[in-house]
Design a protein around this motif. Structure first.
Motif, PDB file in Angstrom:
ATOM      1  N   GLY A  10       0.809  -1.212   0.000  1.00 41.78           N
ATOM      2  CA  GLY A  10       0.000   0.000   0.000  1.00 41.78           C
ATOM      3  C   GLY A  10       0.832   1.247   0.000  1.00 41.78           C
ATOM      4  O   GLY A  10       2.038   1.212  -0.256  1.00 41.78           O
ATOM      5  N   LEU A  11       0.171   2.355   0.324  1.00 39.87           N
ATOM      6  CA  LEU A  11       0.808   3.667   0.370  1.00 39.87           C
ATOM      7  C   LEU A  11       1.034   4.071   1.822  1.00 39.87           C
ATOM      8  O   LEU A  11       0.124   3.957   2.655  1.00 39.87           O
ATOM      9  CB  LEU A  11      -0.091   4.691  -0.322  1.00 39.87           C
ATOM     10  CG  LEU A  11       0.320   6.163  -0.227  1.00 39.87           C
ATOM     11  CD1 LEU A  11       1.643   6.403  -0.949  1.00 39.87           C
ATOM     12  CD2 LEU A  11      -0.777   7.063  -0.795  1.00 39.87           C
ATOM     13  N   VAL A  12       2.248   4.542   2.107  1.00 40.35           N
ATOM     14  CA  VAL A  12       2.581   4.956   3.465  1.00 40.35           C
ATOM     15  C   VAL A  12       3.493   6.171   3.392  1.00 40.35           C
ATOM     16  O   VAL A  12       4.239   6.336   2.420  1.00 40.35           O
ATOM     17  CB  VAL A  12       3.240   3.795   4.241  1.00 40.35           C
ATOM     18  CG1 VAL A  12       4.564   3.404   3.623  1.00 40.35           C
ATOM     19  CG2 VAL A  12       3.395   4.119   5.707  1.00 40.35           C
ATOM     20  N   GLN A  13       3.424   7.015   4.409  1.00 40.70           N
ATOM     21  CA  GLN A  13       4.293   8.188   4.456  1.00 40.70           C
ATOM     22  C   GLN A  13       5.692   7.812   4.916  1.00 40.70           C
ATOM     23  O   GLN A  13       5.863   6.805   5.623  1.00 40.70           O
ATOM     24  CB  GLN A  13       3.708   9.230   5.402  1.00 40.70           C
ATOM     25  CG  GLN A  13       2.407   9.843   4.921  1.00 40.70           C
ATOM     26  CD  GLN A  13       1.940  10.970   5.818  1.00 40.70           C
ATOM     27  OE1 GLN A  13       2.390  11.121   6.949  1.00 40.70           O
ATOM     28  NE2 GLN A  13       1.019  11.782   5.310  1.00 40.70           N
ATOM     29  N   PRO A  14       6.687   8.595   4.547  1.00 42.17           N
ATOM     30  CA  PRO A  14       8.046   8.339   5.048  1.00 42.17           C
ATOM     31  C   PRO A  14       8.061   8.271   6.567  1.00 42.17           C
ATOM     32  O   PRO A  14       7.400   9.070   7.241  1.00 42.17           O
ATOM     33  CB  PRO A  14       8.833   9.542   4.525  1.00 42.17           C
ATOM     34  CG  PRO A  14       8.101   9.952   3.292  1.00 42.17           C
ATOM     35  CD  PRO A  14       6.646   9.726   3.597  1.00 42.17           C
TER      36      PRO A  14
END
Length: 117
Positions: A10-14
């Protein structure tokens, strides 16, 4: 054909975390080395982490102390816990298995991991 079923991308922030899982057929999981590779756009597929059936692990230098590979034997599943994610971790992650007896290798279909703000 051995089917490896991946989940958890999925998409995750740094700086964030993700956990990938890969379920394998029971007989394959019990005997084989399991692991994860990744491939970023325009780059070659590279090793991320491996774990033998005895639990011995091996990590790429770029993920040491951030990623942890583990096995849940009762569910024939291998996991990759990814912490402190960086933009350079963005890639398609592939589950991998190799027989220590025959050398036969099998791959999952891949799961996208995107690290972006």
């Amino acid at each position: 054909q051995v089917q490896l079923v991946e989940s958890g991308g999925g998409l995750v922030q740094p700086g964030g975390s993700l956990r990938l899982s890969c379920a394998a057929p029971e007989i394959i999981f019990a005997e084989n080395t399991m692991g994860w590779y990744r491939q970023a756009p325009g780059k070659q597929r590279e090793l991320v982490a491996l774990i033998t059936r005895a639990g011995i692990t091996n990590y790429a230098d770029s993920v040491k102390r951030r990623f942890t590979i583990s096995r849940t034997n009762a569910k024939s599943t291998v996991h990759l816990q990814m912490n402190s994610l960086k933009s350079e971790d963005t890639a398609v992650y592939y589950c991998y298995t190799r027989s220590p007896y025959t050398g036969n290798e099998h791959w999952g279909q891949g799961t996208q991991v995107t690290v972006s703000s």
